[in-house]
Design a protein around this motif. Structure first.
Motif, PDB file in Angstrom:
ATOM      1  N   ALA A 214       0.937  -1.082   0.348  1.00 42.64           N
ATOM      2  CA  ALA A 214      -0.186   0.302   0.050  1.00 42.64           C
ATOM      3  C   ALA A 214       0.616   1.496   0.118  1.00 42.64           C
ATOM      4  O   ALA A 214       0.689   2.276  -0.774  1.00 42.64           O
ATOM      5  CB  ALA A 214      -0.749   0.126   0.975  1.00 42.64           C
ATOM      6  N   LEU A 215       1.801   1.296   0.996  1.00 40.63           N
ATOM      7  CA  LEU A 215       2.924   2.660   1.128  1.00 40.63           C
ATOM      8  C   LEU A 215       3.338   2.698  -0.481  1.00 40.63           C
ATOM      9  O   LEU A 215       2.830   3.893  -0.644  1.00 40.63           O
ATOM     10  CB  LEU A 215       3.845   2.335   1.763  1.00 40.63           C
ATOM     11  N   LEU A 216       3.870   2.090  -1.664  1.00 33.96           N
ATOM     12  CA  LEU A 216       4.783   2.405  -2.686  1.00 33.96           C
ATOM     13  C   LEU A 216       3.426   1.780  -3.885  1.00 33.96           C
ATOM     14  O   LEU A 216       3.859   1.908  -4.898  1.00 33.96           O
ATOM     15  CB  LEU A 216       5.755   1.619  -2.758  1.00 33.96           C
TER      16      LEU A 216
ATOM     17  N   ALA B 135      13.714  13.549 -13.080  1.00 34.30           N
ATOM     18  CA  ALA B 135      14.419  12.760 -11.928  1.00 34.30           C
ATOM     19  C   ALA B 135      14.060  13.547 -10.731  1.00 34.30           C
ATOM     20  O   ALA B 135      13.584  12.619  -9.422  1.00 34.30           O
ATOM     21  CB  ALA B 135      15.983  13.759 -12.424  1.00 34.30           C
ATOM     22  N   LEU B 136      13.643  14.908 -10.412  1.00 38.66           N
ATOM     23  CA  LEU B 136      12.680  15.668  -9.159  1.00 38.66           C
ATOM     24  C   LEU B 136      11.506  14.788  -8.998  1.00 38.66           C
ATOM     25  O   LEU B 136      11.566  14.574  -7.379  1.00 38.66           O
ATOM     26  CB  LEU B 136      13.152  17.157  -9.781  1.00 38.66           C
ATOM     27  N   ALA B 137      11.031  14.643  -9.872  1.00 35.20           N
ATOM     28  CA  ALA B 137      10.023  14.056  -9.705  1.00 35.20           C
ATOM     29  C   ALA B 137       9.811  12.466  -9.238  1.00 35.20           C
ATOM     30  O   ALA B 137       8.794  12.002  -8.129  1.00 35.20           O
ATOM     31  CB  ALA B 137       8.713  14.102 -11.137  1.00 35.20           C
ATOM     32  N   PHE B 138      10.986  11.906  -9.843  1.00 35.87           N
ATOM     33  CA  PHE B 138      10.811  10.078  -9.674  1.00 35.87           C
ATOM     34  C   PHE B 138      11.267  10.643  -7.873  1.00 35.87           C
ATOM     35  O   PHE B 138      11.038   9.738  -7.105  1.00 35.87           O
ATOM     36  CB  PHE B 138      12.011   9.985 -10.613  1.00 35.87           C
ATOM     37  N   ASP B 139      12.253  11.738  -7.757  1.00 29.79           N
ATOM     38  CA  ASP B 139      13.302  11.549  -6.021  1.00 29.79           C
ATOM     39  C   ASP B 139      11.578  12.571  -5.278  1.00 29.79           C
ATOM     40  O   ASP B 139      11.918  10.815  -4.009  1.00 29.79           O
ATOM     41  CB  ASP B 139      13.738  12.395  -6.160  1.00 29.79           C
ATOM     42  N   THR B 140      10.853  12.830  -5.691  1.00 29.45           N
ATOM     43  CA  THR B 140       9.841  13.503  -4.849  1.00 29.45           C
ATOM     44  C   THR B 140       8.800  12.121  -4.308  1.00 29.45           C
ATOM     45  O   THR B 140       7.890  11.588  -3.093  1.00 29.45           O
ATOM     46  CB  THR B 140       9.357  14.334  -5.612  1.00 29.45           C
ATOM     47  N   ALA B 141       8.289  11.733  -5.172  1.00 30.27           N
ATOM     48  CA  ALA B 141       7.260  10.277  -5.240  1.00 30.27           C
ATOM     49  C   ALA B 141       8.153   8.738  -4.803  1.00 30.27           C
ATOM     50  O   ALA B 141       7.136   8.744  -4.142  1.00 30.27           O
ATOM     51  CB  ALA B 141       7.206   9.822  -6.880  1.00 30.27           C
ATOM     52  N   SER B 142       9.314   8.276  -4.417  1.00 34.98           N
ATOM     53  CA  SER B 142      10.015   7.640  -3.943  1.00 34.98           C
ATOM     54  C   SER B 142      10.113   8.065  -2.771  1.00 34.98           C
ATOM     55  O   SER B 142       9.702   7.916  -1.805  1.00 34.98           O
ATOM     56  CB  SER B 142      10.790   7.223  -4.437  1.00 34.98           C
ATOM     57  N   LYS B 143      10.606   9.487  -2.143  1.00 39.49           N
ATOM     58  CA  LYS B 143      10.484  10.168  -1.253  1.00 39.49           C
ATOM     59  C   LYS B 143       9.226  10.511  -0.182  1.00 39.49           C
ATOM     60  O   LYS B 143       9.626  10.024   1.007  1.00 39.49           O
ATOM     61  CB  LYS B 143      11.811  11.452  -1.688  1.00 39.49           C
TER      62      LYS B 143
ATOM     63  N   SER C  77       6.390   9.082  -0.832  1.00 39.72           N
ATOM     64  CA  SER C  77       5.774   7.456  -0.460  1.00 39.72           C
ATOM     65  C   SER C  77       7.033   6.602   0.216  1.00 39.72           C
ATOM     66  O   SER C  77       5.683   5.498   1.423  1.00 39.72           O
ATOM     67  CB  SER C  77       6.166   6.748  -2.017  1.00 39.72           C
ATOM     68  N   ALA C  78       8.100   6.947   0.864  1.00 37.53           N
ATOM     69  CA  ALA C  78       8.213   6.716   1.993  1.00 37.53           C
ATOM     70  C   ALA C  78       8.261   6.329   3.205  1.00 37.53           C
ATOM     71  O   ALA C  78       7.809   6.120   3.880  1.00 37.53           O
ATOM     72  CB  ALA C  78      10.162   6.299   1.907  1.00 37.53           C
ATOM     73  N   GLU C  79       7.374   7.897   2.438  1.00 37.27           N
ATOM     74  CA  GLU C  79       7.663   8.830   4.424  1.00 37.27           C
ATOM     75  C   GLU C  79       6.275   8.617   4.459  1.00 37.27           C
ATOM     76  O   GLU C  79       5.808   8.835   5.747  1.00 37.27           O
ATOM     77  CB  GLU C  79       8.024  10.442   3.960  1.00 37.27           C
TER      78      GLU C  79
ATOM     79  N   GLN D 284      33.755  13.051  10.132  1.00 38.75           N
ATOM     80  CA  GLN D 284      32.294  13.274  10.104  1.00 38.75           C
ATOM     81  C   GLN D 284      31.149  11.875  10.145  1.00 38.75           C
ATOM     82  O   GLN D 284      31.969  11.657   8.530  1.00 38.75           O
ATOM     83  CB  GLN D 284      31.394  14.602   9.182  1.00 38.75           C
ATOM     84  N   ALA D 285      30.812  11.047  10.852  1.00 43.92           N
ATOM     85  CA  ALA D 285      30.434   9.353  10.551  1.00 43.92           C
ATOM     86  C   ALA D 285      28.813  10.092   9.636  1.00 43.92           C
ATOM     87  O   ALA D 285      28.215  11.193   9.490  1.00 43.92           O
ATOM     88  CB  ALA D 285      30.618   8.781  11.613  1.00 43.92           C
ATOM     89  N   PRO D 286      28.493   8.861   8.207  1.00 44.78           N
ATOM     90  CA  PRO D 286      26.981   9.286   8.167  1.00 44.78           C
ATOM     91  C   PRO D 286      25.960   9.668   9.026  1.00 44.78           C
ATOM     92  O   PRO D 286      25.784   9.329   9.513  1.00 44.78           O
ATOM     93  CB  PRO D 286      27.480   8.163   6.648  1.00 44.78           C
ATOM     94  N   ILE D 287      25.400  10.250   8.848  1.00 42.46           N
ATOM     95  CA  ILE D 287      24.375  10.376   8.919  1.00 42.46           C
ATOM     96  C   ILE D 287      23.095  10.728   7.708  1.00 42.46           C
ATOM     97  O   ILE D 287      23.181  11.094   7.018  1.00 42.46           O
ATOM     98  CB  ILE D 287      23.641  11.730   9.534  1.00 42.46           C
ATOM     99  N   PHE D 288      22.104   9.269   8.352  1.00 44.13           N
ATOM    100  CA  PHE D 288      21.600   9.391   6.814  1.00 44.13           C
ATOM    101  C   PHE D 288      19.918   9.624   7.024  1.00 44.13           C
ATOM    102  O   PHE D 288      19.543  10.009   8.284  1.00 44.13           O
ATOM    103  CB  PHE D 288      21.396   7.497   7.348  1.00 44.13           C
ATOM    104  N   SER D 289      18.812  10.246   5.988  1.00 47.68           N
ATOM    105  CA  SER D 289      18.390  10.757   5.955  1.00 47.68           C
ATOM    106  C   SER D 289      16.902   9.939   5.518  1.00 47.68           C
ATOM    107  O   SER D 289      17.359   8.965   5.386  1.00 47.68           O
ATOM    108  CB  SER D 289      17.582  11.722   4.925  1.00 47.68           C
ATOM    109  N   PRO D 290      15.366   9.771   6.332  1.00 42.29           N
ATOM    110  CA  PRO D 290      14.824   9.081   6.123  1.00 42.29           C
ATOM    111  C   PRO D 290      14.359   7.917   5.108  1.00 42.29           C
ATOM    112  O   PRO D 290      14.654   9.225   3.560  1.00 42.29           O
ATOM    113  CB  PRO D 290      13.705   8.922   6.811  1.00 42.29           C
ATOM    114  N   GLY D 291      14.395   7.214   4.537  1.00 43.02           N
ATOM    115  CA  GLY D 291      14.260   6.889   3.255  1.00 43.02           C
ATOM    116  C   GLY D 291      13.912   5.641   2.540  1.00 43.02           C
ATOM    117  O   GLY D 291      14.805   4.629   3.428  1.00 43.02           O
ATOM    118  N   LEU D 292      13.959   5.288   1.243  1.00 44.89           N
ATOM    119  CA  LEU D 292      14.103   3.472   1.091  1.00 44.89           C
ATOM    120  C   LEU D 292      15.233   2.932   1.236  1.00 44.89           C
ATOM    121  O   LEU D 292      15.856   2.169   0.789  1.00 44.89           O
ATOM    122  CB  LEU D 292      13.249   3.547  -0.627  1.00 44.89           C
TER     123      LEU D 292
END
Length: 514
Positions: free
Chosen positions: A116-118, A216-224, A226-228, A477-485
Motif C-alpha cells: 500500500a505504501l508504494l 529526476a526531481l519528480a521521481f525523487d519526490t515520488a519515492s521520498k 511514498s517512503a514517508e 564526520q560519520a554518515p548521518i542518514f536521511s529517512p527513505g527507501l
C-alpha cells in the motif's frame, strides 16, 4: 440594492458555514490522527526499549536509528528484538534470515501494508507484489537480465557515461579547491544509466552544467514521499490526506503524474516506431506484454531499484576510501597489474573478473553500509523463528542488514573494521553465505540486478581512482542518514578532486649496430 445586499449576506453566511465545517473537520481529523497514534503505539508498554523509542531518548547517544537498533541487537542474546509499540520483530540472526527468505518463504510475503505504501508509485511492479504476479515477473526478468547480450549492453552504457560525462565533469572540477557533492554526482550518474537501460531515455543529468532534470526531481519526490508514508501514525492518516488531496499526498500525486506521463509517452513512441531492434528493458518486455499499465509498473520498479542503490553504495565506498588510503593504493596496484598503465580505463568486461581485491573492497564496503539497511515482511500465520522467537499472525518481521554487518557473533571481533582482506582466500575472492550477508537479499528474492550493480560500482571505482585523487572534506564526520527507501547521506558527501600525477613511461631506445 436590497437584492444585492441580501445576496452578499447570503454568500457571507455560506462562506462562514463552510469555514466552520472545514475547521471542525480539521479538529476532528487531528483528534482522530492523535487517537490512532496513541492506540497504535500502545503507550502502556513500559519496557525500556519502547520507552526510549517513544520519548526519543535514544537520540542522545545515537545519530542514526539504524545504529540504535544495532546496539539493541548486539545486546540481545538471540540477536533478535521486539519493538512492541511498532509491532515489529527485528533480527540480525542469519538462521532467522534463512528461515524467512527460504525455509518458510510463503509465510513471509511483503504483505499488503508494504504494498500500500508504494502502490501508487510502483503499482503491480515486481518489487511491490507477491504470489503469481511476482513469480511471472521474476521468471521474465530472470530470463532477460541473465542473458549475455543485456549484460554487455549494460556495460556499454556504463562505460559511455563514464567516458563521456563522469570523467569530464571530475576533470572540470579538479584542482579548483572547490567542494563537489560526490553523492549528487553518483545519483546523477546512476539515474542517467538506469533510464537508458530501462527506457532507452537519456535524461542528461550528468552533463557538465549539472542541469535540473524534471523527471529526476519528480521521481525523487515520488519515492521520498511514498517512503514517508511509513512515518505516519496510521495508514488512515495518509489515506485520508490522499482522499482529500492535501499536503504531501498532493505533491506525491503531482510527482507520480509526471512520471506516468513520461512513461506513457515512451511506451506510445515504442509502439509507433517499433521495439524489436532496441535493447532497453522496456523494448524487451513489450515483446511479451501488451498491457501498458503493467509495462509501466515493471519498468518503474527497475528504475527505483537501480538508481539510488548504486549511488548509495558508491558514496559509502568513497567515504571509506578517504579513511583508508592503503586500500585505495592496493586497488590501484591491482588495476595496473591486471590492465597495465591504463589509468583505470577498463579495456574489457572480462578484466573485472581478475580484480579480486577490488571486488573484496566493494563487498566489504556494502557489508558496513548496505544501500538498503533493512527489509520487512509480514507473517501470514503464527510461527516460531529458529532462535525461538514467537511471531503472531500479521506481525512485521524485519531482518536488519546494516546491523548484521556490525555483529561480532556474525563477523568476528573485527566486525567494525573495513578489511577487504576478510574476503580473500589464497589471493582469490570468496563470497560468504548470502544469509549472513543479505545485502542483495537472498533465497527466492535474491536481487536479479546484483551482477550489473557490482559491475557499475567497480567500473566507476576504477575510472575515478585511476585518474583522480578524491578526498572527503570532513572524513571524520560519520554518515548521518536521511529517512527513505535507501541509505542517503544527509548533506551529501562534499569532496575535493585532484588530477593524479603520472610519471612518464620509460621508453626503450634501440641503437643501430656500429
Amino acid at each position: 440594492m436590497e437584492l444585492g445586499a441580501s445576496s452578499s449576506l447570503w454568500l457571507e453566511s455560506i462562506s462562514s458555514v463552510f469555514s466552520l465545517l472545514f475547521f471542525g473537520f480539521t479538529l476532528l481529523f487531528s483528534f482522530f490522527s492523535v487517537l490512532i497514534f496513541v492506540l497504535r503505539l500502545k503507550p502502556w508498554c513500559n519496557c525500556e526499549v519502547c520507552k526510549s523509542y517513544l520519548t526519543g531518548s535514544w537520540t542522545k547517544d545515537f545519530a542514526n536509528l539504524c545504529d540504535w537498533y544495532t546496539h539493541l541487537l548486539r545486546k540481545s542474546p538471540t540477536g533478535t528484538i521486539h519493538l512492541h509499540v511498532l509491532g515489529n520483530i527485528i533480527t540480525s540472526n542469519p538462521e532467522n534470515v534463512e528461515y524467512i527468505l527460504k525455509t518458510n518463504f510463503d509465510n513471509y510475503p511483503k504483505g499488503k501494508p508494504f504494498s500500500a505504501l508504494l502502490g501508487d508509485l510502483l503499482g503491480g511492479g515486481i518489487f511491490n507484489v507477491d504470489g503469481d504476479s511476482w513469480r511471472f515477473q521474476r521468471k521474465m526478468a530472470s530470463l532477460e537480465l541473465g542473458s549475455v547480450s543485456i549484460r554487455m549492453y549494460a556495460f556499454e552504457l556504463i562505460m559511455s557515461e563514464i567516458r563521456g560525462r563522469l570523467i569530464p565533469l571530475l576533470s572540470s572540477m579538479a584542482d579548483k579547491e572547490e567542494a563537489l557533492d560526490l553523492q549528487d554526482v553518483f545519483r546523477r550518474f546512476s539515474f542517467d544509466n538506469i533510464c537508458k537501460f530501462s527506457f532507452g531515455l537519456d535524461p542528461g543529468c550528468l552533463k557538465l552544467s549539472l542541469p535540473i532534470c524534471k523527471f529526476a526531481l519528480a521521481f525523487d519526490t515520488a519515492s521520498k514521499l511514498s517512503a514517508e508514508r511509513a512515518l505516519a501514525p496510521s495508514p488512515m492518516v495518509w489515506k485520508m490526506k490522499r482522499l482529500l488531496n492535501l499536503g504531501s499526498e498532493k505533491k506525491l500525486s503531482e510527482a507520480i503524474k509526471m512520471v506516468d506521463e513520461l512513461a506513457q509517452a515512451l511506451i506510445n513512441h515504442r509502439r509507433r516506431e517499433g521495439f524489436t531492434d532496441n535493447k532497453d528493458l522496456l523494448s524487451r518486455f513489450m515483446g511479451s506484454i501488451n498491457d501498458d499499465k503493467y509495462l509501466r509498473d515493471i519498468v518503474i520498479s527497475f528504475l527505483l531499484a537501480g538508481r539510488d542503490t548504486v549511488a548509495s553504495g558508491l558514496t559509502s565506498f568513497f567515504w571509506l576510501l578517504s579513511q583508508h588510503p592503503e586500500v585505495e593504493s592496493a586497488i590501484r596496484e591491482e588495476s595496473e597489474r591486471v590492465m597495465g598503465p591504463t589509468h583505470g580505463q577498463l579495456t574489457s568486461y572480462e578484466k573485472l573478473r581478475d580484480m579480486h581485491y577490488l571486488n573484496a573492497a566493494i563487498y566489504e564496503s556494502l557489508r558496513l553500509y548496505p544501500p538498503v539497511q533493512f527489509d520487512s515482511k509480514f507473517a501470514q500465520e503464527d510461527d516460531i523463528l529458529p532462535d525461538g522467537t514467537f511471531v503472531s499472525k500479521g506481525t512485521r518481521v524485519t531482518y536488519h542488514q546494516y546491523a548484521m554487518g556490525r555483529m561480532e557473533r556474525v563477523w568476528g571481533p573485527d566486525c567494525l573494521e573495513f578489511k577487504p582482506e576478510r574476503w580473500i582466500k589464497n589471493g582469490v575472492f570468496v563470497a560468504e553465505n548470502s544469509y549472513k550477508y543479505p545485502v542483495f537479499q537472498a533465497g527466492f528474492r535474491v536481487c536479479l540486478g546484483k551482477e550489473m550493480a557490482l559491475v557499475e560500482m567497480k567500473s566507476v571505482a576504477l575510472a575515478v581512482l585511476g585518474s583522480f585523487t578524491v578526498r572527503v572534506v570532513d572524513p571524520d564526520q560519520a554518515p548521518i542518514f536521511s529517512p527513505g527507501l535507501t541509505a542517503t547521506v544527509r548533506g551529501g558527501l562534499p569532496v575535493v578532486v585532484k588530477e593524479r600525477e603520472f610519471l612518464p613511461q620509460p621508453t626503450t631506445i634501440v641503437r643501430p649496430c656500429m
